[in-house]
Design a protein around this motif. Structure first.
Motif, PDB file in Angstrom:
ATOM      1  N   THR A 116       0.810  -1.219   0.000  1.00 61.78           N
ATOM      2  CA  THR A 116       0.000   0.000   0.000  1.00 61.78           C
ATOM      3  C   THR A 116       0.843   1.269   0.000  1.00 61.78           C
ATOM      4  O   THR A 116       1.762   1.421   0.805  1.00 61.78           O
ATOM      5  N   PHE A 117       0.496   2.168  -0.913  1.00 64.86           N
ATOM      6  CA  PHE A 117       1.060   3.516  -0.955  1.00 64.86           C
ATOM      7  C   PHE A 117      -0.061   4.476  -0.572  1.00 64.86           C
ATOM      8  O   PHE A 117      -1.138   4.456  -1.180  1.00 64.86           O
ATOM      9  N   ILE A 118       0.201   5.344   0.418  1.00 74.02           N
ATOM     10  CA  ILE A 118      -0.805   6.295   0.888  1.00 74.02           C
ATOM     11  C   ILE A 118      -0.277   7.710   0.722  1.00 74.02           C
ATOM     12  O   ILE A 118       0.806   8.027   1.224  1.00 74.02           O
ATOM     13  N   GLU A 119      -1.026   8.536   0.035  1.00 73.90           N
ATOM     14  CA  GLU A 119      -0.613   9.939  -0.064  1.00 73.90           C
ATOM     15  C   GLU A 119      -0.645  10.585   1.317  1.00 73.90           C
ATOM     16  O   GLU A 119      -1.353  10.142   2.222  1.00 73.90           O
ATOM     17  N   LYS A 120       0.129  11.658   1.476  1.00 74.54           N
ATOM     18  CA  LYS A 120       0.185  12.365   2.755  1.00 74.54           C
ATOM     19  C   LYS A 120      -1.074  13.230   2.903  1.00 74.54           C
ATOM     20  O   LYS A 120      -1.703  13.564   1.892  1.00 74.54           O
ATOM     21  N   ASP A 122       8.138  16.776   7.519  1.00 74.89           N
ATOM     22  CA  ASP A 122       8.845  15.535   7.207  1.00 74.89           C
ATOM     23  C   ASP A 122      10.306  15.814   6.849  1.00 74.89           C
ATOM     24  O   ASP A 122      11.214  15.081   7.273  1.00 74.89           O
ATOM     25  N   ILE A 123      10.558  16.891   6.097  1.00 69.65           N
ATOM     26  CA  ILE A 123      11.923  17.240   5.724  1.00 69.65           C
ATOM     27  C   ILE A 123      12.746  17.601   6.958  1.00 69.65           C
ATOM     28  O   ILE A 123      13.934  17.272   7.057  1.00 69.65           O
ATOM     29  N   LEU A 124      12.122  18.266   7.934  1.00 66.80           N
ATOM     30  CA  LEU A 124      12.836  18.601   9.169  1.00 66.80           C
ATOM     31  C   LEU A 124      13.345  17.337   9.863  1.00 66.80           C
ATOM     32  O   LEU A 124      14.499  17.270  10.290  1.00 66.80           O
ATOM     33  N   PHE A 125      12.475  16.341   9.983  1.00 73.00           N
ATOM     34  CA  PHE A 125      12.901  15.083  10.605  1.00 73.00           C
ATOM     35  C   PHE A 125      13.977  14.396   9.762  1.00 73.00           C
ATOM     36  O   PHE A 125      14.889  13.764  10.295  1.00 73.00           O
ATOM     37  N   TYR A 126      13.869  14.540   8.454  1.00 69.69           N
ATOM     38  CA  TYR A 126      14.830  13.896   7.537  1.00 69.69           C
ATOM     39  C   TYR A 126      16.226  14.476   7.704  1.00 69.69           C
ATOM     40  O   TYR A 126      17.224  13.740   7.759  1.00 69.69           O
ATOM     41  N   VAL A 127      16.334  15.805   7.788  1.00 69.61           N
ATOM     42  CA  VAL A 127      17.662  16.426   7.840  1.00 69.61           C
ATOM     43  C   VAL A 127      18.192  16.617   9.259  1.00 69.61           C
ATOM     44  O   VAL A 127      19.406  16.649   9.476  1.00 69.61           O
ATOM     45  N   PRO A 141      10.930   0.963   2.260  1.00 63.96           N
ATOM     46  CA  PRO A 141      10.752   2.228   1.548  1.00 63.96           C
ATOM     47  C   PRO A 141      11.488   3.370   2.218  1.00 63.96           C
ATOM     48  O   PRO A 141      11.764   3.337   3.423  1.00 63.96           O
ATOM     49  N   GLU A 142      11.813   4.389   1.440  1.00 63.06           N
ATOM     50  CA  GLU A 142      12.481   5.579   1.950  1.00 63.06           C
ATOM     51  C   GLU A 142      11.606   6.290   2.975  1.00 63.06           C
ATOM     52  O   GLU A 142      12.092   6.806   3.977  1.00 63.06           O
ATOM     53  N   VAL A 143      10.304   6.342   2.705  1.00 62.01           N
ATOM     54  CA  VAL A 143       9.363   7.012   3.620  1.00 62.01           C
ATOM     55  C   VAL A 143       8.387   5.970   4.154  1.00 62.01           C
ATOM     56  O   VAL A 143       7.473   5.539   3.455  1.00 62.01           O
ATOM     57  N   THR A 144       8.592   5.568   5.380  1.00 63.06           N
ATOM     58  CA  THR A 144       7.774   4.532   5.992  1.00 63.06           C
ATOM     59  C   THR A 144       6.530   5.121   6.639  1.00 63.06           C
ATOM     60  O   THR A 144       6.401   6.346   6.781  1.00 63.06           O
ATOM     61  N   LEU A 145       5.645   4.252   7.088  1.00 63.55           N
ATOM     62  CA  LEU A 145       4.467   4.726   7.813  1.00 63.55           C
ATOM     63  C   LEU A 145       4.880   5.374   9.125  1.00 63.55           C
ATOM     64  O   LEU A 145       4.248   6.324   9.585  1.00 63.55           O
ATOM     65  N   GLU A 146       5.968   4.906   9.707  1.00 65.32           N
ATOM     66  CA  GLU A 146       6.485   5.527  10.935  1.00 65.32           C
ATOM     67  C   GLU A 146       6.917   6.964  10.663  1.00 65.32           C
ATOM     68  O   GLU A 146       6.678   7.864  11.483  1.00 65.32           O
ATOM     69  N   ASP A 147       7.520   7.212   9.495  1.00 66.74           N
ATOM     70  CA  ASP A 147       7.883   8.574   9.101  1.00 66.74           C
ATOM     71  C   ASP A 147       6.637   9.438   8.932  1.00 66.74           C
ATOM     72  O   ASP A 147       6.588  10.590   9.378  1.00 66.74           O
ATOM     73  N   ALA A 175       5.533  13.001  11.119  1.00 66.63           N
ATOM     74  CA  ALA A 175       5.100  14.278  10.556  1.00 66.63           C
ATOM     75  C   ALA A 175       3.673  14.598  10.985  1.00 66.63           C
ATOM     76  O   ALA A 175       3.349  15.753  11.313  1.00 66.63           O
ATOM     77  N   LEU A 176       2.820  13.585  11.005  1.00 64.17           N
ATOM     78  CA  LEU A 176       1.433  13.776  11.435  1.00 64.17           C
ATOM     79  C   LEU A 176       1.363  14.199  12.897  1.00 64.17           C
ATOM     80  O   LEU A 176       0.568  15.079  13.272  1.00 64.17           O
ATOM     81  N   ALA A 177       2.196  13.588  13.745  1.00 67.39           N
ATOM     82  CA  ALA A 177       2.201  13.923  15.170  1.00 67.39           C
ATOM     83  C   ALA A 177       2.583  15.374  15.395  1.00 67.39           C
ATOM     84  O   ALA A 177       1.956  16.087  16.193  1.00 67.39           O
TER      85      ALA A 177
END
Length: 317
Positions: free
Chosen positions: A90-94, A169-174, A287-293, A297-299
């Motif tokens: 499953t792929f889910i859009e943000k 999401d980018i903030l957490f990434y970098v 995947p590069e962007v997991t559901l945990e990621d 961002a949602l939190a």
């Protein structure tokens, strides 16, 4: 598995591009699409010679190996749950879901199965963002602006969930997933919807890092930019739309500067993102962007909305 049999749920403005890209990937067979607007689904199916069309996504459950969910946020949870329970990648859009509880439930379902579950934070696949990690070192201030005109496509969430969540999401990434946030302040304005159509948010991270984010869907000109101010005097600037990055090397002790502009191969981030999803399925890789990621961002977006003071321009309050 020679080809991944994929279905797309939701073929509106963004979903049609998912279909277009999948139709051009040799490793993919689009076996069906679903949309509540059946006429719209038939139109898209005729363009890309898709054999099966339905207004009920559940009709795809027995037909696909994988699914892309490109529907309004409030529908993500139930649709994803149904496909995951059936053992479908499953792929889910943000944003991944409306609530953290829903995201946690999907994690629990997927956790017991060998499934690829990817969230559509597309900026991770922007070549400029991928280059960024080579240069960011010790920032003290970041300024992020993501704005554009109101087009009426998204009215079920405000700009924090619709636009700003990309930058969270980018903030957490970098910065890393463990960087603690000490303070959140924000103001929003409602112009066209019952949600914030403009938001200015200030985050204070540990280490005396200040981040200012602006998200707007009431701005005439489309802007997607990130500026990072480093303690050594450097300024790193990204233009998401131009897929460009520049590093202005400065110093706190002198005026002279030099500019470094890495040459990047421009790519369509959505294509890179969807090809990555397909390759993860075929290779069994994470995947590069997991559901945990997506949940992280949602939190943060949820916490921002709790602190956001919103003024209704229509009512003058």
């Amino acid at each position: 598995m020679n080809k991944v049999k994929i279905g797309v749920v939701g073929v509106g403005y963004l979903g049609q591009h998912h279909v277009r890209i999948f139709s051009e990937i040799p490793k993919v067979e689009i076996v069906g699409i679903a949309d509540l607007n059946l006429q719209r689904a038939k139109e898209i199916a005729s363009i890309y010679n898709i054999p099966f069309v339905t207004s009920d996504y559940r009709d795809l459950l027995d037909r696909v190996d994988a699914v892309c969910i490109v529907t309004p946020t409030n529908t993500h949870f139930q649709i994803a749950k149904d496909f995951l329970l059936r053992g479908i990648h499953t792929f889910i859009e943000k944003p991944v879901t409306q609530t953290l509880k829903e995201a946690e439930t999907l994690l629990e379902i997927a956790g017991g199965k060998d499934l690829i579950l990817q969230v559509g934070h597309i900026e991770r696949f922007n070549p400029a963002v991928q280059e960024l990690k080579r240069y960011i070192n010790d920032p003290f201030y970041m300024e992020i602006k993501r704005s554009g005109p109101f087009d009426g496509r998204v009215t079920d969430v405000g700009v924090v969930m619709d636009l700003m969540i990309h930058d969270l999401d980018i903030l957490f990434y970098v910065l890393g997933k463990g960087r603690k946030i000490l303070d959140i302040k924000g103001y929003g304005y409602s112009f066209y919807t019952s949600y914030e159509d403009f938001a200015n948010v200030e985050l204070v991270f540990e280490g005396n890092l200040l981040v200012n984010l602006i998200a707007s869907r009431v701005t005439p000109r489309k802007i997607r930019k990130l500026d990072i101010y480093e303690k050594n005097g450097d300024l790193i600037s990204i233009d998401y739309m131009e897929q460009s990055i520049s590093i202005i090397h400065g110093s706190r002790k002198q005026v002279e500067t030099s500019v470094e502009t890495p040459v990047l191969d421009k790519e369509e981030p959505l294509r890179l993102e969807l090809e990555h999803f397909v390759n993860c399925i075929l290779e069994g890789s994470d995947p590069e962007v997991t559901l945990e990621d997506g949940k992280l961002a949602l939190a943060l977006a949820t916490e921002i909305l709790k602190e956001l003071r919103v003024f209704d321009i229509k009512k003058g309050t």
